[in-house]
Design a protein around this motif. Structure first.
Motif: not given
Length: 407
Positions: A247-253, A282-293
């Motif tokens: 049941e565990l969930a993890f944020f991974c960059n 698994l929840l993947f994290e992305f930097e805002q800069e990479a997503i908006v541009n």
């Protein structure tokens, strides 16, 4: 004596023997001298040819025997190899993770190949290290290995060449530790998720901090390889951690360098496709800069991850002027904002952010707000009035090495 020498000797010896045997009977035959000589030479040649054919046949038979023996040995070796491959296949199929062994080995082989292909120049450490430390303190983040808020681990007093050597060796020998920091629901403070941080460990168990090796890796052209390797190791470790607690969930960059590395990400997608059972974990994290541009590669790889069923979190947020419906369409479920930034935007006599409207917009898009870097009770009390969903920071727990986090 070698066969070649035997044949040469026989060429002269057998005619001579024939002449010696037939010479006494020549007068009785009545042949002229030249006819007798011709007869003797013909008979000698025939005897010589017969002996040569016999010797050649015996040699061929011996060679055939040798070839037959070698063929039998080869067949035996092939049978043994088939049995060994069959045993390996049975072992792999019996493993709990057999479905992704091949894709995992493919990713690892590619990463080690990238690592081996790099020939790092001697970097200049001190200015880069100072810049990286300021980068951490300013919460600008680090590629793939997010710096823990309030990190207190001391930097090792070793030279630059040794740092790079330790990093490369640790990646090859799987000396990468998974550090986990809890993310709690508010106001209950119940642990809901964990954020993953990768840490490199030397052969003496000492931790090499990101602010120490990242600037050196950048100077040596190794940062993309390290990003990719740490991301891959992080997923491996998470997979093990959820076996006991599914049941565990993890944020991974996922760093921008990993996201835009075509070769790596193609293998990585294949690896994740064999691990789709991890989509709830698994929840993947992305930097805002990479997503908006976004680059073309970023857009394609985001879609590929979304197609596999994974969801995302927006990290390193610098502005809340966001197109939330668009982010939701891309698969984003969480927005992470620093505590100090949120306080500055939503507090005071003339707040720049209408928190009620912002939370309403998040709710309509089925997105939640995670406020990070909450370090004190006073800071928490100030933020609770804003009705935030989740909190993260040293107040709720610092990053700790573990493979089976307690709930």
């Amino acid at each position: 004596m070698p066969l070649r020498h035997v044949l040469i000797v026989s060429f002269y010896l057998f005619p001579a023997i024939a002449i010696a045997v037939l010479a006494p009977v020549i007068p009785f035959v009545g042949l002229p001298g030249w006819g007798a000589g011709l007869l003797l030479l013909t008979v000698g040649s025939l005897v010589h040819m017969g002996m040569s054919v016999k010797a050649s046949r015996e040699s061929s038979e011996r060679q055939l025997e040798v070839l037959a023996h070698e063929l039998a040995v080869t067949r035996h070796d092939l049978d043994a190899a088939r049995e060994e491959v069959s045993a390996i296949r049975e072992t792999i199929e019996a493993m709990p993770d057999s479905g992704h062994v091949v894709s995992e080995l493919k990713v690892l082989q590619g990463l080690l190949g990238q690592l081996s292909a790099k020939a790092p120049d001697k970097p200049k450490a001190k200015p880069a290290a100072a810049a990286a430390k300021q980068k951490v303190e300013d919460d600008a983040g680090l590629p793939a290995v997010a710096a823990a808020s309030g990190a207190s681990e001391p930097l090792l007093l070793i030279d630059d060449d040794e740092v790079l050597s330790i990093v490369e060796q640790a990646l090859r020998e799987d000396r990468v530790d998974l550090y986990l920091q809890p993310i709690v629901s508010l106001p209950q403070r119940k642990r809901q998720f964990y954020e993953c941080f990768s840490r490199i460990v030397d052969d003496r168990g000492r931790v090499i901090m990101p602010e120490q090796y990242i600037p050196l890796a950048e100077s040596a052209g190794l940062v993309a390889v390290i990003d990719n390797m740490l991301l891959f190791r992080c997923i491996q470790l998470v997979r093990r951690a959820v076996r006991g607690q599914p049941e565990l969930a993890f944020f991974c960059n996922i760093s921008d360098s990993s996201l835009t590395d075509v070769d790596f990400f193609t293998d990585f997608i294949e690896f994740l496709s064999d691990n789709q059972k991890l989509t709830p974990n698994l929840l993947f994290e992305f930097e805002q800069e990479a997503i908006v541009n976004p680059t073309y590669e970023t857009q394609v790889n985001l879609q590929r991850l979304q197609d596999l069923g994974f969801h995302f979190s927006l990290d390193q947020v610098r502005t809340l002027d966001l197109d939330l419906p668009h982010l939701a369409d891309l698969g984003f479920k969480y927005i992470k904002v620093g505590a100090h930034m949120l306080h500055e935007l939503a507090r005071g006599d003339d707040p720049q952010l209408d928190m009620g409207r912002f939370k309403g917009a998040l709710d309509r898009c089925a997105m939640d707000l995670v406020v990070e870097k909450i370090e004190s009770e006073d800071m928490l009390r100030d933020l609770l009035d804003l009705k935030i969903d989740f909190g993260q920071g040293y107040l709720f727990g610092e990053p700790r090495p573990t493979t089976a986090p307690a709930k």
